[in-house]
Design an enzyme around this catalytic site. Sequence first.
Site, PDB file in Angstrom:
ATOM      1  N   SER A   1       0.903  -1.236  -0.148  1.00 24.35           N
ATOM      2  CA  SER A   1      -0.030  -0.189   0.036  1.00 24.35           C
ATOM      3  C   SER A   1       0.917   1.216  -0.045  1.00 24.35           C
ATOM      4  O   SER A   1       1.913   1.465  -0.887  1.00 24.35           O
ATOM      5  CB  SER A   1      -0.813  -0.096   1.296  1.00 24.35           C
ATOM      6  OG  SER A   1      -1.605   0.982   1.423  1.00 24.35           O
TER       7      SER A   1
ATOM      8  N   TYR B   1      -4.851   8.578  -5.747  1.00 25.50           N
ATOM      9  CA  TYR B   1      -3.891   7.477  -5.516  1.00 25.50           C
ATOM     10  C   TYR B   1      -4.152   7.119  -4.117  1.00 25.50           C
ATOM     11  O   TYR B   1      -4.026   5.855  -3.781  1.00 25.50           O
ATOM     12  CB  TYR B   1      -2.624   8.277  -5.590  1.00 25.50           C
ATOM     13  CG  TYR B   1      -1.325   7.461  -5.105  1.00 25.50           C
ATOM     14  CD1 TYR B   1      -0.934   6.443  -5.751  1.00 25.50           C
ATOM     15  CD2 TYR B   1      -0.886   7.764  -3.660  1.00 25.50           C
ATOM     16  CE1 TYR B   1       0.132   5.746  -5.195  1.00 25.50           C
ATOM     17  CE2 TYR B   1       0.193   6.936  -3.160  1.00 25.50           C
ATOM     18  CZ  TYR B   1       0.516   5.748  -3.801  1.00 25.50           C
ATOM     19  OH  TYR B   1       1.607   4.943  -3.224  1.00 25.50           O
TER      20      TYR B   1
ATOM     21  N   LYS C   1      -4.790   3.035  -2.456  1.00 22.04           N
ATOM     22  CA  LYS C   1      -3.927   2.435  -1.457  1.00 22.04           C
ATOM     23  C   LYS C   1      -4.970   1.993  -0.081  1.00 22.04           C
ATOM     24  O   LYS C   1      -4.658   1.198   0.509  1.00 22.04           O
ATOM     25  CB  LYS C   1      -2.731   3.330  -1.286  1.00 22.04           C
ATOM     26  CG  LYS C   1      -1.941   3.417  -2.272  1.00 22.04           C
ATOM     27  CD  LYS C   1      -1.533   1.908  -2.606  1.00 22.04           C
ATOM     28  CE  LYS C   1      -0.401   2.153  -3.965  1.00 22.04           C
ATOM     29  NZ  LYS C   1       0.075   0.805  -4.374  1.00 22.04           N
TER      30      LYS C   1
END
Length: 279
Positions: A136, A151, A155
């Site tokens: 992650s 983004y 994650k």
Amino acid sequence: METKKVWFVTGASKGLGFELVKKLLLEGFRVAATSRTAESLVASFGKASENFLPLEMNIAENDNVKWAVSRTVEHFGNVDVIVNNAGYGQIGTLEELTDEEARANFDVNVFGSLNVIRNAMPYLREQKSGNIFNISSIGGYAGNFPGWGIYCSTKFAVAGFTEALAEEAKAFGIHATVVYPGYFRTDFLSKESAKTPAHTIEAYESARNSEQAHLNDINGSQPNDPVKAAEALVELSRAQQPPVHFLLGIETHEFLNNKIEALTKDAENWKSLTESTAI
């Protein structure tokens, strides 16, 4: 022998993936490494051998991923450790990024890892052992970075499905760990790797400042060594009970503590309204 475990590492042509494959081969592990182009892997680590298998793989294509995993088992006889490392950074505010830009980031960072898990699990379940490391980001724990919302959300998704996977897989002797790397000195923040929005909105001054800080100031001065990150992952793979959550790198505990403090503060300040719903 323990050192003969078979590792399947995605995104192996650069950064953490590259350093991990290098470390594994030096320690005598068998490694299947994937990248969008096999040539870069061959140039770095050599042609296919009894210890190494370079694979050209499009992580966003399930059938291609299925082939790569089965090819690994065919070549080595089994697979033991999965490292979902492939991914990229997409910069841009939620308003700026197009649907195509956002979905492309999810296709690689989220659905790509799910493709690998979906196709590796039958082999791991059959042998009743294995490790899955899903990479992650500290941005997958704390998302308060302007211009990094998409983004970070990819994650966060990695963290969420790893928690579920850890519960689903433990009955089969399989361990799943979500790894939250901090800032490592790789080319992740280089202009060739991190994607910027096709169209920007001038009003988002904080996002532009964050973008420039990451691309120009933080890039090249990150405080963590990817070689040592690779060593940490190898050590985790040897643990009998590896953690479900693993912070990787100095400064990551600051993010942990800051978010716990923020959550606790909001929870306490709004506790009366929170509990006003009781019947």
